[in-house]
Motif scaffolding. Structure first.
Motif, short mmCIF file in Angstrom:
data_model
loop_
_atom_site.label_atom_id
_atom_site.label_comp_id
_atom_site.label_asym_id
_atom_site.label_seq_id
_atom_site.Cartn_x
_atom_site.Cartn_y
_atom_site.Cartn_z
N SER A 6 36.32 37.49 41.27
CA SER A 6 36.61 38.38 42.40
C SER A 6 38.11 38.67 42.50
O SER A 6 38.50 39.78 42.85
N LYS A 7 38.97 37.69 42.16
CA LYS A 7 40.41 37.94 42.17
C LYS A 7 40.79 38.93 41.07
O LYS A 7 41.63 39.80 41.27
N VAL A 9 38.85 41.26 39.78
CA VAL A 9 38.35 42.58 40.16
C VAL A 9 39.25 43.20 41.21
O VAL A 9 39.58 44.39 41.15
N SER A 10 39.69 42.42 42.21
CA SER A 10 40.56 42.99 43.24
C SER A 10 41.93 43.35 42.67
O SER A 10 42.54 44.34 43.06
N GLY A 13 41.43 46.46 40.55
CA GLY A 13 41.07 47.58 41.41
C GLY A 13 42.28 48.32 41.93
O GLY A 13 42.20 49.50 42.27
N LYS A 14 43.43 47.67 42.00
CA LYS A 14 44.65 48.31 42.47
C LYS A 14 45.10 49.39 41.49
O LYS A 14 45.73 50.37 41.87
#
Length: 107
Positions: A6-7, A9-10, A13-14
């Motif tokens: 999840s880290k 992906v986040s 995602g930026k």
């Protein structure tokens, strides 16, 4: 492991909006195959009325063919081909009035 995913992906995602449009080189083209046409019937009759020649005619003709188009994008390795068959028919009729060397036709 889920936290790490999840880290990642986040974080990634930026950068998703950094290049909003994909740069791609695309080429389009097409080809029309020869048209096949035919006359189904044509009937014409003429008769004189003094110095005036009156002619009536009716008929029908048609044709068919095919056209092909293609799109190819090189960086994304995408391609598309379309083949479009077509057919058509037309019926016609009219009259022609001839006086010596002058003629008027209504179709």
């Amino acid at each position: 492991l889920n936290k790490l995913r999840s880290k990642a992906v986040s974080f990634l995602g930026k950068f998703a909006d950094e290049f909003p449009e994909v740069v791609n080189f695309c080429k389009s083209g097409g080809h029309t195959f020869p048209v096949t046409s035919t006359t189904f019937f044509h009937y014409e009759t003429s008769f004189p009325i003094g110095p005036v020649l009156l002619t009536f005619f009716v008929g029908a003709r048609g044709g068919y063919g095919m056209s092909m188009g293609w799109d190819a994008c090189f960086l994304s390795m995408e391609g598309k081909t379309t083949i479009t068959p077509w057919a058509g028919m037309v019926a016609y009729g009219g009259a022609k009035v001839t006086i010596f060397i002058f003629a008027v036709e209504l179709s």
